[in-house]
Scaffold this motif. Structure first.
Motif: not given
Ligand SMILES: Cc1cc2nc3c(=O)[nH]c(=O)nc-3n(C[C@H](O)[C@H](O)[C@H](O)COP(=O)(O)OP(=O)(O)OC[C@H]3O[C@@H](n4cnc5c(N)ncnc54)[C@H](O)[C@@H]3O)c2cc1C
Lengths: 270, 341
Positions: B210-212, B216-218, B244-246, B270-272, B285-289
């Motif tokens: 995921g984008a995490g 930025k880290q601690a 990977g997350s989106k 969902q879109t991957g 990853c955080h990602g909504e449900e």
């Molecule tokens: C039209 C549309 C389609 C979408 N389709 C998809 C899809 O197909 N797939 C998808 O994945 N998303 C999709 N999304 C996006 C989705 O809503 C989320 O925004 C996305 O998945 C969040 O990405 P993330 O989990 O990588 O990042 P973030 O939301 O940035 O979360 C990062 C997480 O990493 C954690 N973190 C940071 N550092 C560390 C560490 N050192 N150790 C452990 N944890 C850490 C943080 O606490 C946080 O919880 C879509 C959104 C839209 C609007």
């Protein structure tokens, strides 16, 4: 000299991906609970197709982009408020359901007719774009059938890149298995391209483009004819949500070493 | 009784890939008259391998024009075989090659296609298929009145057919191509070098980043090079596939710090893609449900996140480790290294 294109993008609307969806039995088959209340967006892969179309049109002066959409007109109007600011296009709207439970073949017939009715349509310039799958039906069927109905047999799905060569031929990258792309060279228009994510980031909002688009969008919505779109011949035996929630074990206040050991034994099965 | 045609294409080496064998198994379970239809440069080896499958007939469209996936020629071949077979039901593996053409072919045949089918069953004289709607968020069982009915079966949903090889008598179905059907030429494939390929559909394990990893880290800094090293190290040690997350795969387009090997092909959700793997580990990853549909076809799921309310974990994963993924994955790699050696 670059060839001007007529680029027709097919795309409907889908519930915002952040919404929780629940199926219900409607009078005409399955539907989504509160379907008309759910906020909607342009179908994500068609959204990419639209940006790719606008980008291509920009690089080939004299080109024009249309967006052809079957959707409930009031909802389509809401979605257009956002989409219109992103890229210049002319809307061709058909008033009908945007449900995933309708038939791709029926939608394709309506869309193909709408495309054929575009004034001045020239097959030698025509590129039909759309998403390679919808986020509703997810079938990847509609674009193929539109192509068949328009007599276009140069078709590509899962497209991530289109490059026009100096001789007017098209180089197309399609997603295939195992994280690879197939590279094809097509002599030129007409062609059907079902886009995957493509290469372009979301363009920024441009209020001026929005205003220009809205001038044709509003009349197009007023003109939108109602269309019958169902799922003839299909019997939905059941539509269910996977309901099983997992009882998640939460491990916290544990050292990385301990966690790593547990993960490694899970991975290796030792 | 249905006449069931299995449409398969050969691989570049003349073999049938696993998804084709899965389609054969699924079709056989339906009863009915079986016909095998093969498309490729040369299909005799493939036909011989499935000689014991129970086909009443082996039909084929062959030749160099049919070696590569191309809409115009694949559609013409599939159409001709389906007509020659008098098929009422056509089962095909949902490969990228067939997915590109089968709905168009169904239209030509006056029938209908259902794609991304995950199960096929016959009971009480009716065939039913399962498929998902709204990006794997609800599953329907459907039956159809239209024939021919083209059913594209997603890979990995049923066990592959196994049986005796032999010598199959293949009947060639003639397809005459016009120049217009050769306006497109497949010129090659584009892929990372084999040792850099991190998408491995057949892997037992999926690692989701995921984008995490790029945040930025601690210490107030980002640690992208470390993240890259940890992720690639893990993939090398486990031969896991990478998703990977989106948010993460989109970062590149937005000009932010990115993991250099992440592309849109890696995106799951969902879109991957919604890949099939036995085990999945999501990290940062955080990602909504609703986006956790990336998990849909992953059997055993674990997650590492700093956020105990991570959408990928609560109610979706079997285990959530609330911890720093950098620290945990470094240790995981350290423990795995001697096992690999
Ligand atoms: C039209 C549309 C389609 C979408 N389709 C998809 C899809 O197909 N797939 C998808 O994945 N998303 C999709 N999304 C996006 C989705 O809503 C989320 O925004 C996305 O998945 C969040 O990405 P993330 O989990 O990588 O990042 P973030 O939301 O940035 O979360 C990062 C997480 O990493 C954690 N973190 C940071 N550092 C560390 C560490 N050192 N150790 C452990 N944890 C850490 C943080 O606490 C946080 O919880 C879509 C959104 C839209 C609007």
């Amino acid at each position: 000299m670059s060839t001007p294109y007529q680029i027709v993008v097919c795309g409907s609307i889908v519930p915002d991906p952040l919404q929780t969806l629940e199926p219900v039995a409607g009078p005409a088959g399955p539907a989504l609970k509160n379907e008309m209340m759910l906020p909607a967006v342009l179908d994500p892969w068609a959204w990419h197709a639209l940006f790719e179309a606008a980008h291509l049109a920009k690089g080939a002066p004299g080109s024009k982009v249309w967006l052809v959409s079957i959707a409930p007109k009031a909802k389509l109007q809401q979605v257009m408020m956002t989409v219109a600011q992103k890229a210049p296009f002319e809307l061709v709207a058909v008033d009908g359901p945007s449900s995933g439970f309708t038939e791709a073949a029926e939608a394709a017939a309506i869309l193909a007719d709408a495309i054929k009715a575009i004034p001045g349509l020239d097959m030698k310039k025509l590129l039909v774009f759309g998403g390679w799958e919808s986020a509703s039906r997810g079938a990847g069927a509609t674009m193929q059938i539109i192509g068949e109905r328009l007599g276009i047999t140069d078709q590509f799905q899962g497209v991530d890149k289109l490059t026009v060569a100096a001789d007017g031929s098209l180089e197309i990258l399609e997603r295939i298995e195992g994280g690879k792309h197939q590279v094809s060279k097509c002599a030129g228009a007409p062609a059907v391209l079902g886009w995957a994510t493509g290469n372009l980031p979301d363009p920024p909002n441009n209020p001026q483009t929005g205003m220009m688009n809205m001038r044709t969008i509003m009349p197009a919505l007023q003109r939108a004819k109602p269309a019958k779109l169902a799922a003839e011949g299909v019997k939905f035996v059941s539509v269910t949500q996977p309901s099983q929630r997992r009882g998640t074990k939460i491990v916290k206040d544990t050292s990385p070493d301990e966690i790593a050991k547990e993960i490694v034994s899970w991975i290796t099965g030792e | 009784m249905e006449t069931i045609l299995v449409l398969a294409h050969t691989e570049t080496d003349g073999s049938l890939a696993k998804p084709a064998l899965e389609a054969l198994a699924a079709a056989k379970s339906l009863g009915g008259t079986l016909v095998a239809g093969l498309v490729g440069d040369n299909v005799q080896t493939a036909a011989n391998c499935i000689a014991g499958w129970g086909a009443a007939k082996f039909l084929a469209v062959t030749g160099a024009d049919f070696a590569h996936p191309r809409y115009a020629t694949d559609a013409a071949a599939a159409e001709a075989i389906a007509k020659a077979a008098g098929a009422t039901v056509i089962v095909a593996p949902a490969t990228s090659r067939w997915n590109r053409v089968l709905s168009g072919v169904a239209h030509r045949l006056g029938g209908r296609a259902d794609t991304h089918v995950t199960a096929i069953a016959a009971a009480g004289g009716a065939i039913s298929v399962n498929r998902w709607y709204y990006r794997q968020r609800m599953e329907a069982v459907i039956q159809r009145a239209q024939r021919p009915w083209v059913i594209a079966l997603d890979p990995g949903c049923v066990p592959a057919w196994q049986g005796d090889a032999g010598t199959a008598a293949v009947e060639n179905v003639a397809v005459t191509l016009a120049d217009a059907q050769k306006r497109t030429a497949v010129t090659g494939l584009k892929a990372p070098a084999a040792d850099q390929q991190t998408i491995r559909p057949d892997a037992a394990m999926l690692l989701v980043a995921g984008a995490g990893w790029t945040k930025k880290q601690a210490d107030g800094q980002t640690h992208v090079p470390d993240a890259e090293k940890l992720i690639l190290g893990f993939l090398k040690l486990t031969q896991a596939s990478l998703g990977g997350s989106k948010s993460l795969v989109d970062l590149g387009g937005e000009g932010q710090a990115v993991l250099s090997f992440m592309t849109h092909l890696h995106q799951i959700g969902q879109t991957g893609s919604t890949p099939r793997h036995q085990k999945g580990l999501s990290t940062c990853c955080h990602g909504e449900e609703p986006h956790t549909v990336g998990w849909r076809f992953v059997n055993e799921r674990r997650a590492i996140s700093l956020d105990p309310n991570c959408g990928w974990a609560r109610g979706k994963a079997n285990v959530l480790y609330v911890a720093d993924a950098f620290a945990v994955m470094a240790k995981v790699n350290e423990l795995l290294a001697p096992k690999k050696a």
